[in-house]
Motif scaffolding. Structure first.
Motif, PDB file in Angstrom:
ATOM      1  N   GLY A 181      -1.326   6.880   1.934  1.00 43.87           N
ATOM      2  CA  GLY A 181      -1.331   8.084   2.754  1.00 43.87           C
ATOM      3  C   GLY A 181      -2.748   8.622   2.891  1.00 43.87           C
ATOM      4  O   GLY A 181      -3.708   7.912   2.602  1.00 43.87           O
ATOM      5  N   LYS A 182      -2.850   9.874   3.325  1.00 38.80           N
ATOM      6  CA  LYS A 182      -4.184  10.484   3.493  1.00 38.80           C
ATOM      7  C   LYS A 182      -4.686  10.940   2.129  1.00 38.80           C
ATOM      8  O   LYS A 182      -4.924  12.129   1.904  1.00 38.80           O
ATOM      9  CB  LYS A 182      -4.087  11.680   4.429  1.00 38.80           C
ATOM     10  CG  LYS A 182      -3.701  11.336   5.851  1.00 38.80           C
ATOM     11  CD  LYS A 182      -3.571  12.608   6.661  1.00 38.80           C
ATOM     12  CE  LYS A 182      -3.185  12.311   8.085  1.00 38.80           C
ATOM     13  NZ  LYS A 182      -2.997  13.558   8.861  1.00 38.80           N
ATOM     14  N   LEU A 183      -4.792  10.000   1.221  1.00 35.39           N
ATOM     15  CA  LEU A 183      -5.016  10.358  -0.171  1.00 35.39           C
ATOM     16  C   LEU A 183      -6.220   9.632  -0.737  1.00 35.39           C
ATOM     17  O   LEU A 183      -6.318   8.410  -0.644  1.00 35.39           O
ATOM     18  CB  LEU A 183      -3.768   9.999  -0.987  1.00 35.39           C
ATOM     19  CG  LEU A 183      -2.499  10.764  -0.587  1.00 35.39           C
ATOM     20  CD1 LEU A 183      -1.267  10.108  -1.176  1.00 35.39           C
ATOM     21  CD2 LEU A 183      -2.600  12.214  -1.034  1.00 35.39           C
ATOM     22  N   ALA A 184      -7.123  10.406  -1.329  1.00 36.51           N
ATOM     23  CA  ALA A 184      -8.288   9.808  -1.973  1.00 36.51           C
ATOM     24  C   ALA A 184      -7.870   9.120  -3.268  1.00 36.51           C
ATOM     25  O   ALA A 184      -8.531   8.189  -3.728  1.00 36.51           O
ATOM     26  CB  ALA A 184      -9.329  10.881  -2.251  1.00 36.51           C
ATOM     27  N   LYS A 185      -6.789   9.591  -3.861  1.00 32.87           N
ATOM     28  CA  LYS A 185      -6.311   9.015  -5.119  1.00 32.87           C
ATOM     29  C   LYS A 185      -4.797   8.843  -5.035  1.00 32.87           C
ATOM     30  O   LYS A 185      -4.095   9.775  -4.648  1.00 32.87           O
ATOM     31  CB  LYS A 185      -6.629   9.950  -6.281  1.00 32.87           C
ATOM     32  CG  LYS A 185      -8.084   9.995  -6.691  1.00 32.87           C
ATOM     33  CD  LYS A 185      -8.266  11.007  -7.805  1.00 32.87           C
ATOM     34  CE  LYS A 185      -9.691  11.032  -8.327  1.00 32.87           C
ATOM     35  NZ  LYS A 185      -9.901  12.192  -9.214  1.00 32.87           N
ATOM     36  N   ASP A 186      -4.323   7.694  -5.416  1.00 27.41           N
ATOM     37  CA  ASP A 186      -2.885   7.449  -5.412  1.00 27.41           C
ATOM     38  C   ASP A 186      -2.611   6.240  -6.288  1.00 27.41           C
ATOM     39  O   ASP A 186      -3.006   5.127  -5.955  1.00 27.41           O
ATOM     40  CB  ASP A 186      -2.395   7.199  -3.973  1.00 27.41           C
ATOM     41  CG  ASP A 186      -0.901   6.927  -3.911  1.00 27.41           C
ATOM     42  OD1 ASP A 186      -0.189   7.218  -4.903  1.00 27.41           O
ATOM     43  OD2 ASP A 186      -0.434   6.441  -2.869  1.00 27.41           O
TER      44      ASP A 186
ATOM     45  N   PRO B 345      -2.962  15.501   0.465  1.00 26.84           N
ATOM     46  CA  PRO B 345      -4.134  15.439   1.331  1.00 26.84           C
ATOM     47  C   PRO B 345      -4.961  16.708   1.119  1.00 26.84           C
ATOM     48  O   PRO B 345      -4.396  17.789   0.934  1.00 26.84           O
ATOM     49  CB  PRO B 345      -3.533  15.397   2.737  1.00 26.84           C
ATOM     50  CG  PRO B 345      -2.158  14.850   2.554  1.00 26.84           C
ATOM     51  CD  PRO B 345      -1.702  15.379   1.223  1.00 26.84           C
ATOM     52  N   ASP B 375     -10.425  15.718  -3.865  1.00 24.78           N
ATOM     53  CA  ASP B 375      -9.462  14.615  -3.729  1.00 24.78           C
ATOM     54  C   ASP B 375      -8.050  15.096  -3.435  1.00 24.78           C
ATOM     55  O   ASP B 375      -7.149  14.274  -3.296  1.00 24.78           O
ATOM     56  CB  ASP B 375      -9.313  13.832  -5.046  1.00 24.78           C
ATOM     57  CG  ASP B 375     -10.610  13.323  -5.581  1.00 24.78           C
ATOM     58  OD1 ASP B 375     -11.526  13.119  -4.780  1.00 24.78           O
ATOM     59  OD2 ASP B 375     -10.702  13.138  -6.802  1.00 24.78           O
ATOM     60  N   THR B 412       1.366  12.424  -3.200  1.00 19.82           N
ATOM     61  CA  THR B 412       1.925  11.415  -4.099  1.00 19.82           C
ATOM     62  C   THR B 412       2.236  12.034  -5.455  1.00 19.82           C
ATOM     63  O   THR B 412       1.707  13.094  -5.793  1.00 19.82           O
ATOM     64  CB  THR B 412       0.965  10.217  -4.246  1.00 19.82           C
ATOM     65  OG1 THR B 412       1.582   9.220  -5.064  1.00 19.82           O
ATOM     66  CG2 THR B 412      -0.365  10.620  -4.878  1.00 19.82           C
ATOM     67  N   THR B 414       1.495  10.820  -8.355  1.00 17.61           N
ATOM     68  CA  THR B 414       0.418  10.654  -9.331  1.00 17.61           C
ATOM     69  C   THR B 414      -0.858  10.167  -8.651  1.00 17.61           C
ATOM     70  O   THR B 414      -0.839   9.147  -7.960  1.00 17.61           O
ATOM     71  CB  THR B 414       0.814   9.711 -10.501  1.00 17.61           C
ATOM     72  OG1 THR B 414      -0.341   9.478 -11.323  1.00 17.61           O
ATOM     73  CG2 THR B 414       1.374   8.387 -10.014  1.00 17.61           C
ATOM     74  N   GLY B 415      -1.911  10.918  -8.835  1.00 11.96           N
ATOM     75  CA  GLY B 415      -3.185  10.569  -8.221  1.00 11.96           C
ATOM     76  C   GLY B 415      -4.013   9.644  -9.081  1.00 11.96           C
ATOM     77  O   GLY B 415      -4.714   8.772  -8.584  1.00 11.96           O
TER      78      GLY B 415
END
Lengths: 473, 473
Positions: A181-186, B345, B375, B412, B414-415
C-alpha cells in the motif's frame, strides 16, 4: 488452437472485439524484442479490468491453457514469447494513471501505462520516478514490474523493485491478491510484492501498482570523460565510488560502440577515445557542482585525456539520448544484434571487460560493449546474423563463457533483462541446485497447472526456437 | 522433550558444550521481549557454522522437531518464543563481520553480530548502514533480517530489506541456499533474498548476509519542534513532505510520552508541549542547513510554538537517545508495557492519532503514543498489568480496533515489528483470504513438515500463551 469452449467463454468475458485469433494477429504476437525466439499463440485477448482478467485466468486454469501477459514486448530475454502457445494477454485497455498522491509521494497506475508517461506526469508535479530502462519510451510499467527493469539511474536510485510499494495481481487460480500500500513500512507477512516483481509473469498477472516517488532533484550536470585505456576508465569508476560519490548515472561505452553511436546520433562523440564514461549527477545544485568537480579530478588522475562538462541542458540531454540509442545504433550494422547483461561487482568491471574481449577474440566475433559501469552491469553485444548457423553457435558458446566468467567474478547472468526463455539454461550457474529447486517449489505451489507464462525462467530440454506451428500457416 | 536419538545426534554435531537442556537454560529462552507469551523449548543449541546448522536442520526435519532461530530476542511480536517447543538455535558463535568491501560498498556478516557493531565498524570507514531499529544496541543483524526491522531513519533510507543484497540460508530441508551478491542489479530468478527477509525464520535460517552500505552523510542537524495541538503536529509532518523535503528522521511524541521520557532521561524535553516532533536531516552541509531552515518555517506555519535546533552534536545525540529510550522509559511506569506499530499512509497520521486516543478512552486505558511520523508508523503503547485479566481483555479489544482502523485508513497491522504469534490472528485484516492462502502455499512448499518457527505468522485456534510445560518443573 484453443478448444471451442474456451474461445466461447473468453469472448463471453471480453467481447468479440477484444479477442483475436486470425493468423496475422497471432503472427504479430509470436515474438518480442528478443532475436531467435518465435512461437505462435492461440489467441490474443485484451481485457478491460481486473475482474475480466480473473475470469479469463479461471477459464484458462480449468483447461490448462497457457497465459502470457505482455506489455510492449520490449524485453530482451524472450520473456513474452508464447513458447507453448495459449493466450497472449494485452493491457491496452488498462492504460490509466489512477492517482498521483503528492502527500504520500505515490503514483497508482494500471499496468498498460507507458513508462515515459509516468515519468512525464510526475515530473510536471516536481516529483521523480527514477527507474529508466532503455526502452522507457515504449515499454509499459506492467512489463517493467514483471521484469524488475533497471536502467541508467540504477546505481544511485535502485531498480523498479525499489519503487513498488503495493500490487494488485490475479493469481494463477484466479483469486485477486492485494499487497502492500502507500506505506513506507509494512511487514505484515511475506514480501509478496517483491516476490511478484521480477517474476516475469510466471506467478500471476499484475493488474495495478502503487509506486513510490521521490522529490525531483533540483539540479543535474552531465560530464563526458575520454580515456585512452579501457582499464583506466574502469579504474576511474571504482575510484569515484571509493571517494564516496554515487553519481546518478555512470555509463561506459567502448570504442566500437562510441563509433556506431556517433554515426547514428551525430552529437559529437569522440570516436578517437578507446573508452568513454558518461557521468551524470543530480541533487542540490551546490552538491552537484562539488561532485562533478571531484569526479573530473578523479578521472584526470586516472589518465582521462579529456573531461567535458555539458554546458547546457540541451547538450546534456543529447549525450544521454545518444547513450540510450546505443542498442538501436548497433542494430543497424548487422541483421542480428544479441545483447547481454551479465553483471559483476563494480570492482570487477575491468576484469570483466577484459574477459569479454578475450572471449570475443577466441570465437572470432564482432563485439561492442557498453553499459551501466557503476552497477557493474555491462551489455556485451554481438553483431551477427541468425541465418549464419555456424556463427550463431559461436555466439552461444561465447555467451555461455561470459555468463560463467560473470558468476566466477561474484556476478550474475542477468542484471536487468531477466531470465525468460533465453537465459533459463544458464540460471543454475547463478542459483545452484538449491536455488532452482526452491524456485520450482514456489512456482508449483502457486501455479500447479503451470499456466502462467510457461517455458520461462525454468529450463526445459525441449527448448523451442523459431517455431511456427504449421497448422496455421 | 527431545527423543534421545535426536539429542544424541545434535550433540554429535555441535558438541556437549553447545547443547543445553537444563530447566534453567530452557526457562531463559522460553520468552522474548514480548509480554504475554511464554513456552518452554526442549533444548538450546549454539552451532558454530553453516554446515552444522544444515546438519541440525536435517535431523530436526527427519524427526519433525521445531526449530526457532533466535538473535537477541528483542522482537515485540513473540517472533522467537518457542510456542511448540523444539530447539532454540542461537548465533553466539557466528558473530563475526567477515568483510567490509569499500570498493563495492558492502559488508558481509554472520547473523550473530550486534547491529550497533556493524554501524560502528562501517562509520569508522566513512560508510553508513542506515537501518536503526530501537533495539540496535543489543539486537543481532540476523534477527533484524528475519524481522525486516525498521527504525528512525526509515522515511529517508528505507528498512533492513532495502540493504540486503545477498544471503546464505539453510532451507527447511537442510539444503544451503545462496542468493544475490555484491550486485546493484540482479534479476536471475525470483527474489528469494527478499522472500527470506522478514519471513521471521519460518522459511529458513539465515547464516550469512551481504548488506549494502552508503557513503556516510557529512553533516547532520537535529531540531525539536513543540506544538500545542497534536493535529497541527501531524499536519506539519504532511506539509514537510509535501514541500519535497525528506528528513532523515521525523519522530512524533505525544505529551504523555514526552513526560515519561523526560523523567527518565532528563535531557530537558518540554513537558508542557502537547506534541513534539524530533526532526533530523543529514547530507551535504549546505543542503542540511537549507532543509532545517525550511522545516522550521513549515512547523511555525503549523503553529509550532517553539522550534529549537540543537547547537552541538552532543545535544543532538542526547535528544535522539532520549527518543530511543521511549520504550524503556514507559516500561518503568506499569508492570506491563504493550506497544504496537500499526502503520498508515503518512497523510492519515492525524486521523490515526485521533482514532487511537478515542479507542483508549472508550476502553478506559492509559495510552502513550510515539513513533516514526514520517513513515506513518506509530507506536501506541498501553501501560497495563498482565495479572489484571479484565484490563488485558480491554487492551486486546483496543488493539483489535486499532488494527482495523489502520487497515481502513489504507494502512497495515505492523510496520516494523513483525507478525510473529502476537499479530497472526489479525493478519487476514491486511492480506485477505487470497494473501493468507498464498503465504500458506509458499510456506508448505518450502517447509512441508512445518518445522521452521511454527506458530508464527499463521494464526492457530489453539494459541498458546504463558504455557510452562510442567514435565520440566
Amino acid at each position: 488452437m484453443l478448444p471451442d469452449e474456451v474461445k466461447e467463454q473468453i469472448i463471453e468475458i471480453v467481447g468479440e472485439q477484444d479477442f483475436q485469433d486470425s493468423y496475422t494477429n497471432k503472427l504479430v504476437y509470436s515474438y518480442d524484442a528478443t532475436p531467435q525466439f518465435q512461437a505462435m499463440p492461440d489467441a490474443i485477448v485484451a481485457p478491460h479490468n481486473t475482474e475480466q482478467i480473473a475470469q479469463i485466468v479461471k477459464v484458462c486454469n480449468r483447461f490448462k491453457i497457457p497465459i502470457v501477459p505482455r506489455g510492449s514486448g520490449t524485453n530482451l530475454s524472450a520473456g513474452t514469447t508464447p513458447l507453448e502457445g495459449g493466450v497472449v494477454l494485452l493491457f491496452k485497455h488498462m492504460d490509466k494513471i489512477l492517482e498521483i498522491d503528492e502527500e504520500n509521494l505515490t503514483i497508482t497506475t494500471q499496468p498498460g501505462v507507458i513508462t515515459q508517461e509516468i515519468i512525464n506526469q510526475v515530473e510536471e508535479r516536481g516529483l521523480f520516478y527514477p527507474p529508466d530502462p532503455g526502452s522507457l519510451n515504449i515499454s509499459q510499467i506492467g512489463g517493467n514490474i514483471n521484469e524488475n527493469s533497471g536502467g541508467l539511474r540504477g546505481l544511485k536510485y535502485g531498480v523498479t523493485r525499489d519503487y513498488v510499494l503495493g500490487l494488485e495481481a490475479v493469481l494463477p487460480n484466479g483469486e485477486i491478491l492485494h499487497t502492500g500500500g502507500k506505506l513506507a513500512k509494512d511487514v505484515a507477512g511475506y514480501d509478496l510484492t517483491r516476490l511478484l516483481v521480477g517474476s516475469e509473469g510466471t506467478l500471476g498477472i499484475i493488474t495495478e501498482a502503487t509506486l513510490k516517488l521521490l522529490p525531483l532533484p533540483p539540479a543535474k550536470k552531465t560530464a563526458l570523460t575520454l580515456f585512452e585505456d579501457i582499464h583506466m576508465a574502469a579504474k576511474a569508476v571504482s575510484d569515484i565510488i571509493a571517494h564516496k560519490i554515487i553519481p546518478a548515472t555512470l555509463e561506459f561505452l567502448d570504442q566500437p560502440t562510441i563509433k556506431v553511436v556517433e554515426e547514428f546520433s551525430k552529437v559529437g562523440l569522440p570516436t578517437h577515445a578507446k573508452a568513454v564514461l558518461l557521468i551524470e549527477q543530480d541533487g542540490d545544485s551546490h552538491k552537484v557542482e562539488q561532485d562533478i568537480k571531484s569526479i573530473s579530478t578523479i578521472c584526470k588522475q586516472n589518465e582521462a585525456f579529456e573531461v567535458h562538462v555539458a554546458q547546457t541542458k540541451e547538450e546534456a540531454e543529447a549525450l544521454t539520448t545518444a547513450r540510450r540509442a546505443a542498442l538501436s545504433a548497433l542494430s543497424r550494422l548487422k541483421p542480428t544484434t544479441i545483447l547481454e547483461d551479465a553483471t559483476v561487482p563494480r570492482s570487477e568491471i575491468a576484469n570483466m571487460v577484459k574477459a569479454i574481449n578475450n572471449i570475443a577474440e577466441k570465437y572470432e566475433l564482432d563485439i561492442c560493449t557498453f553499459g551501466h559501469a557503476g552497477d557493474g552491469n555491462l551489455h556485451p553485444t554481438f553483431l551477427t546474423d541468425v541465418r549464419n548457423k555456424e556463427e550463431i553457435e559461436r555466439v552461444e558458446k561465447a555467451f555461455e563463457e561470459i555468463f560463467i566468467t560473470a558468476v566466477e567474478l561474484g556476478g550474475t547472468i542477468t542484471g536487468e533483462h531477466g531470465v525468460g526463455a533465453m537465459k533459463s539454461p544458464y540460471l543454475h550457474l547463478k542459483l545452484g541446485e538449491a536455488g532452482i529447486n526452491t524456485m520450482k517449489q514456489l512456482k508449483l505451489a502457486l501455479d500447479p497447472n503451470q499456466i502462467m507464462n510457461p517455458g520461462k525462467m525454468f529450463a526445459k530440454s525441449n527448448r523451442k526456437k523459431v517455431v511456427i506451428k504449421h497448422e496455421y500457416a
